[in-house]
Write an enzyme that holds these catalytic residues in place. Structure first.
Site, PDB file in Angstrom:
ATOM      1  CG  HIS A   1      -4.887 -11.694  53.459  1.00 54.08           C
ATOM      2  ND1 HIS A   1      -5.602 -12.923  54.739  1.00 54.08           N
ATOM      3  CD2 HIS A   1      -5.358 -12.040  52.713  1.00 54.08           C
ATOM      4  CE1 HIS A   1      -5.879 -13.673  54.519  1.00 54.08           C
ATOM      5  NE2 HIS A   1      -5.725 -13.551  52.579  1.00 54.08           N
TER       6      HIS A   1
ATOM      7  CD  GLU B   1      -4.646 -10.426  57.610  1.00 54.79           C
ATOM      8  OE1 GLU B   1      -6.089  -9.915  57.289  1.00 54.79           O
ATOM      9  OE2 GLU B   1      -4.705 -11.886  57.068  1.00 54.79           O
TER      10      GLU B   1
ATOM     11  CB  CYS C   1      -8.488 -15.117  53.260  1.00 57.92           C
ATOM     12  SG  CYS C   1      -7.716 -16.660  52.110  1.00 57.92           S
TER      13      CYS C   1
END
Lengths: 274, 988
Positions: free
Chosen positions: A230, A232, A101
């Site tokens: 994302h 994560e 990002c």
């Protein structure tokens, strides 16, 4: 691969100036077996710490400098001006870099992806404002490119992940750049239609209007990887918006599927960099 | 040197901002605009050569999507007018701040105090039929807020001849520091004039108390070199400390309350008698209340390692004036409450909720001087979106409520949950102390004139002369640096006490801190300023954002200041804490304020008020015929207070931190508003929290007692609906009221105060009954406006927010129907309670039978439902609210994109209800569940003691079919339902 070697893999999560995904990103590396450390950028600028203490470097998500002057611009400029040589040494040594990002936006401004014609530190693609004109938080389906040299997406096929950005529309400098990216299979992930699993330009499946549905690209070595979604934020199976339905249908995964990206990186580093 | 950098969208990118202005200018202002193109301009006033400026331009410009130009260039499009928008002097310019920082990197040195960067935006407008007046209207209505921004309107001829105006909003006030005195030995009328003219918001009683204090202390003051009359620093400091905002004078007032039977009773403080008393009673039977009411936010136990912190605030008055700045300050400001609680909590989740006038209101219905609710709403969302997203804090609960009475003052609720370790460095982390000799240290942003009189101003009605300096603009990035640093310093044990610098600035934070220690001695000349020219009293009261105050022990001061420097955070020691009993303020060594801590904090006389309750009687509207039920349901779904707000909600990050389990929007298409949300507190954990909220302003039109009861029940049952249970739920009460103090200008003040008393009575009754203690709260008491010659008062509104612990997030439930063949149950009883509800509002009526709450029955019911979810017997679970069961069934069906076949006759209800009452009555304490047919017996056994019935099945046919014992009532296709539900605010 021996498990004791993954514990020797050192992952660096750079923090500060409005970045904010350090905790979950460090968690992902630790789940993959590596040692992860969150370190403020100023520690490197002041030479109290050195990049070459680490095997993997993560430029994480967040809003470095509030996205002022364009996402990633000021953070990339600071690194280029004050840490450029260290970073050059880090990547030329073949160590791994992931930009997620805001980190991806930083990588493009630094010119660390796609590095066509060996031109490190030359910007070749941009991440422009989303075509819809606004920040958007939603889950998307990603299709991995099996021919990509990308270390991080090895063995992946379809991957649902959240996106949350306002500037994610990938625009190459020109047609030639796009052709070279495609020719070298540097597109690692594309936004896909959830019905057909084919790359799509259609909103909201392609959340930002990215050219060729590009969600993530790598450099020709596959060791530097940037993506807008994302991974994560999908470490737990309960992060998925349809986990209850998945469980009812008996397809709830053991681990969140975003973990695979970090497992790949740590596994590769354990084998080749430790 | 002056350099001008222009950055405009390049050929590969569209000028979305220009296109947006064009569309709005045509649509809202109906101006003959044919095209708008924009560019950003950076005005550099720096000592560097042209090569340095060119290098900065190269660094600032994205070469693939932008064009950069040094100097002034002619745009490639035809235009007739140029509008330039920049900030007024002294207004926070976050982008310029970042640009200055980047410029330092390019030049290889930080900028000096004499160098500056300013930003402006240039709009090139094509419109041969536009005149200067029309372009000026475009500028002030659409492009700029003249409170904080400067606009220049330049014709093409002027632009070609003289060039673009140079944007240099430097603060040029160089007035010398001056401390004045105010003579209080004057007649009462004069005392009141002093209060009014000085925006002190002090009553005559209060002014007299101050007069008496200074009279009594003349000798000591003379000895300290002060005159008997208070200095402006002292008077401002007292006014701020005694403001409604800080002292909650109305909530602490002594009230003579007369009810509808004429019976009178005395209430010594609503806060103590109802809110605190309820929590104290509950505290006797629960073990998880850690710290309530005395710190910046409430603290509850989460598990054996962690505590949770929660605060919800309002930021109404500043938002009415400058919606973007007010709203971003609201969210970034409330973040500092958990951050300043105990030793400092890490921030986990945000919540927001807004009350607006309808966005589709005609321009002519908006009085001059007020911002159109649609533009106001856009700006408020943008502010909280930017504030939350840039801070990396996901939102969990967000809602909007629309009513024309919020035209004068919108309500902007913002809240934050934080997490605090139970112990830090061997000590409980929710406790903190200050010792004599500790340094008083301020960290974060610099002090400017922003936000002066914010605390006193928010305690006043909004009028045309409201002070413009009361506007702040939050800077989430400065605050993120501050909060990252603070947690690092906390973990290293470098300070003893921390608190927020919010309303009232240093006066409030150091004032409260010195009260704890017994005194302080600080020197305002040490405080870092944004620009010269601030008077000592302004430095003390400024509400410039992103600041915290700390007590740092002498032996850690060096380490603390060093770490701050390493993290690019400004930290300044302003003085030391003492035990002299005095709040002692100096400026450059000279005493400018010397106040007894006791007088400052406890000298405020209690307010005496009267309240009289007369229940209103509204006409009872005729019920619509049964045949209209289907059409009414579609219309209800499309109503502003029931429809989907997904378009705006998706612009708020709700996934950052990777903790989200049940998201704000759920269902197969992720487009149906969830009852509540669930998240873990740590990555990969199964322990989590449930956040929910309840708000019911329209019920106040009938009785605020039931409004409050309903808001509490709503939040509690929403918690239960996603898998929660009673027992570990904390509540927060946030009151927003129209002025409840009677005066000639406010003739119905006694009624509004009675409404406040009744809401408080219900708050006590239901928090105690449910065992949901209030751990924190807030009140905003003057939500009236007379702008444009019309007095507009809000309906009394309480947001009741809840935070509940959930043992296992894997047992969370969502509202969407899952598998065809599942059975649909309605749990809880439906009554004839359409009063104050959506159906009546749609019929332009209020009615009288407002939904009530039977707490004993509700508790039994919630225990049974919790047993269902604990045993994982609910495939879906939803609690209906506005629009009743009808809207509830539609949401369950749309969520799963499954049909429902519902027998309305089977709904458990009190006798004699009409069809529309069964479907649309908003009775509290009800659920719609879908369960697997195989679980039928187990489910019914658990529900045996509470009203429930199987009312139908989930079907594969995409139709919501309502029938009355087989006789068709309505058949509504899912596509039509989704269209009605999503269309109203789509792209709005």
């Amino acid at each position: 691969m021996r498990p004791d070697k993954t514990a020797d893999v050192k992952a660096l999560v750079i923090t500060g100036f409005g970045l904010n995904c350090e905790r979950e990103t460090a968690c992902a590396f630790r789940q993959a077996g590596a040692t992860a450390e969150c370190v403020h950028l100023n520690e490197f600028l002041s030479r109290r710490r050195r990049l070459d203490e680490f095997h993997i470097l993560a430029f994480i998500g967040g809003f470095s400098f509030g996205d002022h002057l364009g996402a990633g611009t000021i953070f990339a400029n600071r690194i280029k001006c004050r840490l450029g040589d260290d970073l050059r040494q880090f990547v030329t040594a073949g160590r791994l870099v992931i930009g997620i990002c805001n980190g991806f936006q930083t990588l493009t401004r630094l010119g660390l992806v796609p590095v066509l014609d060996g031109k490190l530190f030359t910007q070749q693609v941009a991440l422009a404002e989303n075509q819809q004109g606004a920040f958007r938080d939603d889950w998307v389906l990603l299709a991995a490119n099996p021919r990509s040299p990308c270390i991080f997406t090895r063995g992946l096929d379809l991957l649902p992940l959240p996106v949350r950005h306002g500037e994610g529309r990938l625009i190459p400098a020109d047609e030639r750049t796009l052709a070279a990216i495609e020719r070298n299979h540097l597109v690692a992930l594309r936004y896909a239609d959830p019905q057909s699993a084919r790359p799509t330009q259609e909103f909201p499946h392609n959340p930002n209007g990215s050219v060729a549905a590009i969600a993530g690209i790598c450099d020709p070595t596959g060791r530097i990887f940037g993506l807008m979604p994302h991974p994560e934020a999908y470490l737990s199976p309960y992060n998925h918006p349809h986990w209850a339905r998945q469980r009812l249908n008996g397809v709830l995964p053991q681990k969140g599927l975003g973990q695979q990206i970090f497992d790949n990186a740590v596994g590769f580093a354990a084998q080749h960099l430790v | 040197m002056y350099y001008r950098l222009e950055i405009s969208p390049g050929p590969a990118a569209s000028d979305a901002r220009g296109a947006g202005v064009l569309q709005q200018a045509k649509r809202f202002l109906r101006l003959p605009v044919e095209g708008v193109w924009t560019r950003d301009v950076y005005s550099l006033f720096v000592e560097c050569d042209e090569a340095g400026a060119a290098a900065a331009l190269a660094a600032f410009t994205n070469p693939i999507i932008q064009n950069g130009h040094l100097g002034q260039s002619k745009p490639p499009h035809p235009f007739d007018w140029v509008v330039v928008v920049g900030f007024r002097p002294g207004v926070t310019d976050n982008v310029a701040r970042s640009a200055g920082s980047a410029l330092g990197d390019v030049l290889g040195r930080p900028l000096t105090g004499a160098e500056a960067v300013y930003t402006s935006t240039e709009y090139f407008v094509r419109g041969p039929r536009l005149d200067r007046e029309a372009v000026g209207r475009l500028a002030v209505k659409l492009l700029a807020n003249s409170l904080i921004q400067t606009t220049w309107v330049v014709s093409r001829e002027e632009w070609e001849k003289d060039g673009a105006p140079v944007n240099c909003p430097a603060v040029t006030d160089r007035s010398e520091p001056h401390v004045g005195t105010v003579n209080l030995e004057v007649p009462d009328a004069e005392l009141l004039r002093i209060s009014r003219d000085g925006v002190l918001a002090l009553s005559l009683d209060e002014m007299r108390a101050i007069q008496a204090y200074f009279r009594a202390n003349a000798a000591r003051r003379r000895a300290a070199g002060l005159s008997e009359a208070p200095t402006d620093v002292e008077l401002e400091c007292i006014a701020q400390t005694w403001s409604e905002h800080c002292k909650h004078k109305i909530f602490n007032a002594r009230i003579t309350y007369t009810d509808e039977t004429g019976r009178t009773c005395e209430i010594d403080s609503c806060f103590k008698s109802f809110i605190r008393r309820g929590t104290e009673e509950i505290a006797k039977s629960v073990a998880w209340l850690v710290s309530v009411f005395h710190d910046n936010a409430g603290v509850i136990r989460f598990n054996d390692r962690l505590n949770l912190v929660y605060k919800v605030e309002t930021h109404n008055s500043p938002t009415a004036l400058a919606p973007y700045g007010g709203a971003i300050t609201g969210i970034v400001g409330v973040n500092r409450d958990p951050l300043g609680t105990g030793m400092g909590a890490e921030l986990l989740f945000n919540v927001w909720g807004y009350c607006f006038a309808p966005p589709f209101m005609a321009e002519k219905d908006v009085p001059p001087g007020l911002i159109h609710p649609r533009r106001l709403r856009d700006q408020v969302h943008k502010g909280v979106i930017d504030g939350g997203n840039q801070s990396g804090i996901p939102y969990m609960v967000g809602w909007e409520w629309f009513d024309p009475r919020f035209l004068g003052k919108p309500l902007v609720y913002c809240g934050t949950v934080g997490v605090l370790p139970r112990e830090l460095n061997g000590r409980p982390a929710h406790l903190k102390e200050i010792r004599r000799g500790d340094h008083a240290v301020m960290i974060g942003g610099r002090i400017g004139k922003d936000g002066i009189h914010g605390a006193t101003f928010s305690s006043e009605e909004l009028h045309a002369g409201s002070p413009t300096q009361a506007v702040q603009i939050g800077d989430p990035i400065t605050q993120k640096l501050l909060s990252d640093f603070l947690i690092e310093a906390r973990n290293a044990g470098l300070y003893r006490f921390v608190t927020d610098n919010g309303a009232g600035g240093l006066s409030s934070s150091l004032g409260e801190m010195s009260a704890l220690c017994g005194g302080c001695e600080i020197d305002l000349a040490a405080a870092p300023l944004k620009y010269a020219g601030l008077q000592p009293w302004e430095i003390l009261l400024s509400e410039a954002q992103e600041r915290m105050s700390l007590a740092v022990p002498p032996d850690s001061l060096d380490a603390f200041l060093r770490l701050a420097r390493d993290r690019d955070v400004e930290a300044t020691a302003l003085g030391q804490f003492t035990d002299s009993g005095l709040f002692h303020v100096k400026y450059a060594g000279r005493t400018v304020a010397l106040l007894d801590e006791e007088f400052l904090h406890d000298g405020l006389p209690q307010m005496q008020l009267r309240a009289r309750w007369t229940p209103p009687r509204w006409p009872e509207p005729p019920l619509p015929p049964d045949a209209e039920a289907g059409g009414l349901l579609l219309k209800l779904l499309a109503r502003l207070n029931l429809c989907s707000g997904e378009f705006k909600a998706r612009q708020y990050d709700h996934e950052v931190k990777g903790l989200s389990v049940v998201k704000p929007y759920v269902g197969v298409n992720r487009n149906i508003a969830s009852d509540a949300t669930v998240a873990t507190v740590e990555p990969l954990s199964r322990e989590g929290v449930i956040l929910a909220a309840g708000v019911a302003p329209r019920y106040s039109d009938i009785d605020t007692y039931h409004m409050m009861a309903s808001a509490i029940d709503l939040a509690v049952r929403r918690t239960v609906a996603v898998g929660g249970r009673l027992g570990h739920i904390a509540g927060l009460d946030d009151f927003c009221w129209p002025d409840p103090v009677a005066s000639p200008a406010n003739p119905d003040g006694e009624y509004k105060l009675a409404q406040l008393v009744r809401a408080n009575q219900a708050l006590y009754d239901y928090t105690v009954a449910f065992g949901v203690p209030c751990i924190s709260g807030k009140d905003s008491m003057k939500n009236d406006s007379t702008v444009g010659g019309r007095r507009i008062s809000i309906p009394p509104t309480v947001l009741f927010s809840t935070l509940a612990r959930m043992d296992d997030v894997g047992k969370a439930v969502t509202l969407d129907a899952k598998l065809p063949g599942d059975l649909v149950y309605v749990i809880g009883i439906t009554r004839a309670e359409l009063g104050g509800g959506e159906l009546f509002a749609m019929l332009d009526a209020v009615g009288n039978r407002v939904p009530a709450v039977d707490a004993d029955s509700a508790k039994r019911l919630y225990a049974c439902v919790a047993r269902l979810t604990e045993a994982e017997l609910c495939r879906s679970l939803h609690t209906p609210a506005g629009g009743g069961l009808g809207v509830g069934f539609a949401k369950v069906a749309m969520g799963g994109m499954r049909g429902l076949d519902i027998n309305v006759a089977a709904i458990p209800a009190e006798g004699g209800l009409a069809l529309c009452e069964k479907l649309f009555s908003e009775s509290n304490s009800r659920f719609i569940a879908t369960v697997a047919p195989a679980d039928r017996q187990r489910v019914e056994a658990i529900l045996a003691e509470v009203p429930h019935a199987c009312v139908g099945t989930v079907t594969l046919t995409p139709v919501l079919r309502l029938h009355h014992a087989g006789e068709a009532v309505a058949e509504l296709g899912l596509d039509a339902l989704v269209k009605a539900y999503t269309e109203t605010l789509d792209h709005v």
